[in-house]
Design an enzyme around this catalytic site. Structure first.
Site, PDB file in Angstrom:
ATOM      1  N   SER A  37     -45.973 -67.768  34.900  1.00 37.81           N
ATOM      2  CA  SER A  37     -46.666 -68.748  34.060  1.00 37.81           C
ATOM      3  C   SER A  37     -47.745 -68.082  33.222  1.00 37.81           C
ATOM      4  CB  SER A  37     -47.297 -69.834  34.924  1.00 37.81           C
ATOM      5  OG  SER A  37     -48.248 -69.288  35.818  1.00 37.81           O
TER       6      SER A  37
ATOM      7  N   SER B 126     -47.307 -65.998  31.102  1.00 37.68           N
ATOM      8  CA  SER B 126     -46.807 -65.894  29.727  1.00 37.68           C
ATOM      9  C   SER B 126     -47.205 -67.120  28.908  1.00 37.68           C
ATOM     10  CB  SER B 126     -45.287 -65.714  29.719  1.00 37.68           C
ATOM     11  OG  SER B 126     -44.637 -66.852  30.259  1.00 37.68           O
ATOM     12  N   GLU B 127     -47.186 -68.301  29.525  1.00 37.67           N
ATOM     13  CA  GLU B 127     -47.593 -69.505  28.799  1.00 37.67           C
ATOM     14  C   GLU B 127     -49.081 -69.461  28.481  1.00 37.67           C
ATOM     15  OE1 GLU B 127     -45.380 -71.585  27.621  1.00 37.67           O
ATOM     16  OE2 GLU B 127     -43.858 -70.369  28.630  1.00 37.67           O
ATOM     17  N   LEU B 128     -49.867 -68.951  29.405  1.00 45.16           N
ATOM     18  CA  LEU B 128     -51.304 -68.833  29.152  1.00 45.16           C
ATOM     19  C   LEU B 128     -51.589 -67.784  28.082  1.00 45.16           C
ATOM     20  CD1 LEU B 128     -52.662 -69.087  32.801  1.00 45.16           C
ATOM     21  CD2 LEU B 128     -52.813 -70.820  31.001  1.00 45.16           C
TER      22      LEU B 128
ATOM     23  N   VAL C 188     -51.320 -69.418  24.906  1.00 40.63           N
ATOM     24  CA  VAL C 188     -52.551 -70.168  24.646  1.00 40.63           C
ATOM     25  C   VAL C 188     -53.643 -69.240  24.127  1.00 40.63           C
ATOM     26  CG1 VAL C 188     -54.404 -71.508  25.731  1.00 40.63           C
ATOM     27  CG2 VAL C 188     -52.018 -71.977  26.333  1.00 40.63           C
TER      28      VAL C 188
END
Length: 380
Positions: free
Chosen positions: A135, A137-139, A142
């Protein structure tokens, strides 16, 4: 002389650069200081660009979980990913209330805006399908970064074979060329957490040895470095901190170094036992752990010798894209900061040759018990 080593275990882990891509217009994203900065010594880098000012003010991201739309089974995963990024960069995630906030929900798909996009609230969708420390990678989206396959230099490293329906997906196929005249930060790393795997035969690596490496769930050395350069993270008096293996003072903890290798100890003829176990969700479902467990082997050779590593037995290891449950990596790349080819499939094994002295072998696992039988020798 052959040395026999047995690894029993389960997995986890970690990194950046600078180059200017010019295609002729005005949009410039200056990242992390001058071209002469000490951390950036090579020619190719990763870039980012989505808005005139996509950075979060002071590198702080205030967030909250939308209690009505967030799946509590994913909370620990998100918090662990935040912790890993903060431990290696100057980015801070804060649950304190603020005018600008990141609203975390569990809608369909893993989705995130790129950088700070404006408004009082910004959405990050994180359902249980995004489970694991991947996860991060999602941050990192951001924070301000796109996927590796959207880099302007992707054609130097990937063989694209996009499906017809994908050609209409502008966000997946666009390259940074659209934004022109950019500053690049890090070299292309197949092991970046921002690199897609090639399960659909669309983004094949030109260096086929990296097929299983792509899709990694482990933030690389350069993943952290590009964040630090982009947000101009640094430590006061960092010239006095002695970091080895081309590492640099860690802005997340200035008493430590961000190094491409986690271990420098010399191990020979040793057995490692490590069981990662399983993670149990609130509904009783058992999954792999959020994060990885690591073990390292350091092989030192006499001067001017080549180290050959032969991994002859692999048990308990799941063969999959990105080796996202666990695997092993022999650090053969001449630039030790770069990810080397990873192994998690029995049929993909080969004899790895390295001129790095010492050569580090990294094993990582997030589920159950893994076993590797490793032989190594020194040759001229």
């Amino acid at each position: 002389m052959n040395y026999f080593i047995t690894f029993f275990f389960m997995h986890i882990a970690v990194l950046n650069f600078y180059f200017r891509f010019s295609n002729g217009n005005k949009i410039v994203m200056r990242v992390g200081g001058s071209p002469e900065t000490k951390r950036l010594e090579r020619s190719k880098r990763q870039a980012l660009r989505m808005d005139n000012e996509p950075r979060w003010p002071r590198g702080t991201i205030n967030y909250f979980f939308d209690e009505q739309r967030f799946d509590e089974n994913s909370r620990a995963t998100v918090l662990r990913a935040m912790e890993k990024i903060s431990n290696h960069t100057c980015i801070k995630f804060s649950p304190k209330d603020a005018r600008i906030k990141l609203r975390i929900v569990s809608d369909k798909g893993c989705q995130a805006a790129i950088g700070r996009v404006g408004g009082d609230q910004q959405y990050l969708s994180f359902p249980t399908s995004c489970y694991s420390v991947g996860s991060a990678s999602e941050l990192i989206h951001v924070i301000g970064f796109l996927h590796s396959h959207q880099r302007a230099d992707r054609d130097e490293y990937l063989k694209l074979n996009l499906q017809p329906w994908r050609l209409n997906d502008w966000f997946q196929t666009m390259q940074y060329k659209k934004y022109l005249d950019q500053w690049w930060i890090v070299p292309y790393d197949y092991g970046s957490i921002m690199q897609y795997h090639d399960s659909d035969n669309e983004y094949g690596p030109k260096n086929s040895k990296y097929f299983r490496t792509m899709g990694s769930q482990i933030p690389s050395y350069f993943d952290y470095l590009m964040i630090n350069e982009y947000y101009q993270c640094s430590c006061e008096g960092e010239e006095q901190i002695n970091c080895k293996n081309r590492g640099y003072p860690n802005p997340g903890n200035c008493s430590e170094c961000n190094c491409p290798l986690e271990s420098s100890e010399e191990w020979k003829n040793i057995t490692l036992n490590l069981d990662a176990g399983y993670m149990s969700l609130q509904n009783g479902t058992k999954l792999h752990q959020i994060d990885f467990v690591f073990r390292y082997l350091s092989i030192s050779a006499p001067a001017n010798k080549t180290i050959e590593v032969d991994i002859r037995e692999i048990t308990g290891v799941e063969c999959n894209y990105g080796c996202y449950i666990g695997g092993i990596e022999v650090k053969t790349h001449e630039d030790r900061r770069m990810t080397s080819p990873r192994l998690c499939c029995k049929n993909d094994n080969e004899i790895y040759k390295s001129r790095n002295n010492p050569t580090i072998v990294m094993a990582f696992n997030s589920e159950g018990l893994d076993k590797y039988n490793i032989f190594y020798r020194f040759t001229d």
